[in-house]
Scaffold this motif. Structure first.
Motif, mmCIF file in Angstrom:
data_model
loop_
_atom_site.group_PDB
_atom_site.id
_atom_site.type_symbol
_atom_site.label_atom_id
_atom_site.label_comp_id
_atom_site.label_asym_id
_atom_site.label_seq_id
_atom_site.Cartn_x
_atom_site.Cartn_y
_atom_site.Cartn_z
ATOM 1 N N ALA A 8 0.827 -1.206 0.000
ATOM 2 C CA ALA A 8 0.000 0.000 0.000
ATOM 3 C C ALA A 8 0.866 1.263 0.000
ATOM 4 N N PRO A 9 0.295 2.390 -0.396
ATOM 5 C CA PRO A 9 1.022 3.663 -0.319
ATOM 6 C C PRO A 9 1.550 3.891 1.099
ATOM 7 N N GLY A 10 2.833 4.217 1.212
ATOM 8 C CA GLY A 10 3.407 4.529 2.518
ATOM 9 C C GLY A 10 3.881 3.328 3.304
ATOM 10 N N CYS A 11 3.799 2.121 2.725
ATOM 11 C CA CYS A 11 4.202 0.932 3.486
ATOM 12 C C CYS A 11 5.730 0.834 3.606
ATOM 13 N N GLY A 12 6.456 1.654 2.838
ATOM 14 C CA GLY A 12 7.920 1.651 2.954
ATOM 15 C C GLY A 12 8.632 1.031 1.766
ATOM 16 N N LYS A 13 7.939 0.832 0.660
ATOM 17 C CA LYS A 13 8.559 0.215 -0.535
ATOM 18 C C LYS A 13 9.791 1.014 -0.971
ATOM 19 N N GLY A 14 9.624 2.323 -1.097
ATOM 20 C CA GLY A 14 10.717 3.177 -1.586
ATOM 21 C C GLY A 14 11.890 3.186 -0.618
ATOM 22 N N THR A 15 11.596 3.338 0.659
ATOM 23 C CA THR A 15 12.654 3.372 1.689
ATOM 24 C C THR A 15 13.462 2.075 1.652
ATOM 25 N N GLN A 16 12.766 0.941 1.603
ATOM 26 C CA GLN A 16 13.458 -0.352 1.627
ATOM 27 C C GLN A 16 14.170 -0.636 0.303
ATOM 28 N N ALA A 17 13.577 -0.202 -0.807
ATOM 29 C CA ALA A 17 14.228 -0.439 -2.106
ATOM 30 C C ALA A 17 15.547 0.327 -2.177
ATOM 31 N N LYS A 18 15.572 1.536 -1.613
ATOM 32 C CA LYS A 18 16.819 2.320 -1.644
ATOM 33 C C LYS A 18 17.895 1.652 -0.797
ATOM 34 N N LEU A 20 18.152 -1.610 -0.141
ATOM 35 C CA LEU A 20 18.559 -2.841 -0.823
ATOM 36 C C LEU A 20 19.455 -2.520 -2.026
ATOM 37 N N LYS A 21 19.095 -1.446 -2.715
ATOM 38 C CA LYS A 21 19.887 -0.996 -3.873
ATOM 39 C C LYS A 21 21.327 -0.735 -3.432
ATOM 40 N N LYS A 22 21.464 -0.055 -2.273
ATOM 41 C CA LYS A 22 22.795 0.294 -1.780
ATOM 42 C C LYS A 22 23.566 -0.969 -1.384
ATOM 43 N N ASN A 23 22.883 -1.893 -0.701
ATOM 44 C CA ASN A 23 23.579 -3.071 -0.174
ATOM 45 C C ASN A 23 23.856 -4.137 -1.227
ATOM 46 N N HIS A 24 23.073 -4.162 -2.306
ATOM 47 C CA HIS A 24 23.219 -5.243 -3.294
ATOM 48 C C HIS A 24 23.554 -4.736 -4.681
ATOM 49 N N ASP A 25 23.740 -3.424 -4.819
ATOM 50 C CA ASP A 25 24.097 -2.835 -6.105
ATOM 51 C C ASP A 25 23.107 -3.234 -7.210
ATOM 52 N N LEU A 26 21.827 -3.085 -6.886
ATOM 53 C CA LEU A 26 20.772 -3.402 -7.861
ATOM 54 C C LEU A 26 20.030 -2.121 -8.202
ATOM 55 N N PRO A 27 19.630 -1.900 -9.455
ATOM 56 C CA PRO A 27 18.841 -0.698 -9.729
ATOM 57 C C PRO A 27 17.455 -0.767 -9.084
ATOM 58 N N GLN A 28 17.035 0.353 -8.526
ATOM 59 C CA GLN A 28 15.681 0.473 -7.967
ATOM 60 C C GLN A 28 14.840 1.178 -9.023
ATOM 61 N N ILE A 29 13.766 0.523 -9.453
ATOM 62 C CA ILE A 29 12.925 1.130 -10.482
ATOM 63 C C ILE A 29 11.574 1.458 -9.863
ATOM 64 N N SER A 30 11.375 2.740 -9.619
ATOM 65 C CA SER A 30 10.103 3.188 -9.037
ATOM 66 C C SER A 30 9.314 3.891 -10.136
ATOM 67 N N THR A 31 8.162 3.329 -10.488
ATOM 68 C CA THR A 31 7.366 4.003 -11.534
ATOM 69 C C THR A 31 6.875 5.360 -11.029
ATOM 70 N N GLY A 32 6.656 5.480 -9.715
ATOM 71 C CA GLY A 32 6.279 6.792 -9.158
ATOM 72 C C GLY A 32 7.385 7.815 -9.427
ATOM 73 N N ASP A 33 8.657 7.425 -9.166
ATOM 74 C CA ASP A 33 9.782 8.362 -9.414
ATOM 75 C C ASP A 33 9.912 8.671 -10.907
ATOM 76 N N LEU A 34 9.769 7.631 -11.748
ATOM 77 C CA LEU A 34 9.893 7.865 -13.205
ATOM 78 C C LEU A 34 8.803 8.831 -13.679
ATOM 79 N N LEU A 35 7.590 8.656 -13.142
ATOM 80 C CA LEU A 35 6.487 9.543 -13.534
ATOM 81 C C LEU A 35 6.731 10.965 -13.026
ATOM 82 N N ARG A 36 7.225 11.086 -11.785
ATOM 83 C CA ARG A 36 7.489 12.438 -11.260
ATOM 84 C C ARG A 36 8.596 13.130 -12.049
ATOM 85 N N GLU A 37 9.589 12.342 -12.502
ATOM 86 C CA GLU A 37 10.650 12.926 -13.353
ATOM 87 C C GLU A 37 10.042 13.452 -14.647
#
Ligand code: AP5
Length: 214
Positions: A8-18, A20-37
């Motif tokens: 759900a919105p606000g459950c922490g998807k973005g916080t946790q994806a960032k 994990l991205k840092k710890n595992h060197d994986l790209p985080q793809i957030s459609t919300g961020d892509l749309l805001r860009e």
């Protein structure tokens, strides 16, 4: 490793994806961020998407699917990725499966962020974001180094248009109607893992690490 963060919105998807991205060197793809860009850039897609986003409605599938398909074609996605906020409808989930089947690179795991939605309103109302897209904080749970300022560029943090209470309710409704049914969809594929997402940020990230290291 190809992961989906579902919740759900606000459950922490973005916080946790960032994290994990840092710890595992994986790209985080957030459609919300892509749309805001796209909105910030004033592109045709951004102009079309803005009204839906500001009101708390989902952006139409045809816009989001092509945006996502282009992004996962990127060279950095060959080693895997974390999808944060996609798919959000059955149509999007099926389009993703088809695109990944063609590449023979299916999704490995779907992490379902389990929460009590009433408790998420405080998280979303207190969220502040950098207007340049450098990140997001929370006035109480995750404050920036200098109150009200972006840790990266120092600009004054703002509240997202859709983080007002009435729009948050609309986003929850969209989640319940269109996105929650995907829990059953991925359960049926044997890919669903559920984490309890209302604990502290580091406790939730520990649960996610445990799931992906299994
Ligand atoms: P999007 O940006 O994806 O918004 P969302 O899914 O509503 O998710 P949020 O970013 O609000 O929450 P989050 O789960 O990432 O939580 P966060 O980590 O930030 O989408 C925005 C809009 O774009 C949609 O409404 C739609 O219009 C459109 N859109 C996007 N994708 C689409 C798609 N696929 N199809 C159609 N339309 C699409 O955390 C929230 C706050 O809580 C933060 O302040 C954080 O610091 C804090 N926090 C995080 N974890 C914790 C914790 N464990 N304890 C305490 N506080 C915490």
């Amino acid at each position: 490793m190809r992961l989906i963060f579902l919740g759900a919105p606000g459950c922490g998807k973005g916080t946790q994806a960032k994290l994990l991205k840092k710890n595992h060197d994986l790209p985080q793809i957030s459609t919300g961020d892509l749309l805001r860009e796209a909105v910030r850039a004033g592109s045709q897609l951004g102009v079309e998407a803005k009204g839906y986003m500001d009101s708390g409605a989902l952006v139409p599938d045809r816009l989001v699917i092509s945006l996502l398909e282009n992004r996962i074609d990127g060279a950095d996605c060959k080693k895997g990725f974390i999808l944060d906020g996609f798919p959000r409808t059955r149509v999007q989930a099926e389009a993703l499966d088809t695109a990944l089947e063609e590449k023979k690179t299916p999704i490995d795991t779907v992490i379902n962020f389990q929460v009590d939605m009433e408790q998420l309103v405080e998280r979303l109302v207190g969220r502040r974001v950098c207007p340049q897209g450098h990140g997001e904080w929370h006035i109480k749970f995750n404050p920036p180094g200098v109150e009200g300022r972006c840790d990266t560029c120092g600009q004054e943090l703002i509240q997202r248009e859709d983080d007002q209470e009435e729009r948050i309710r609309r986003r929850f409704e969209a989640f319940q109607k269109d996105t929650e049914p995907l829990i059953g969809y991925y359960e049926g594929q044997g890919k669903l893992q559920t984490v309890e997402a209302l604990g502290k940020i580091e406790i939730v990230s520990g649960q996610i690490e445990a799931v992906i290291n299994r």
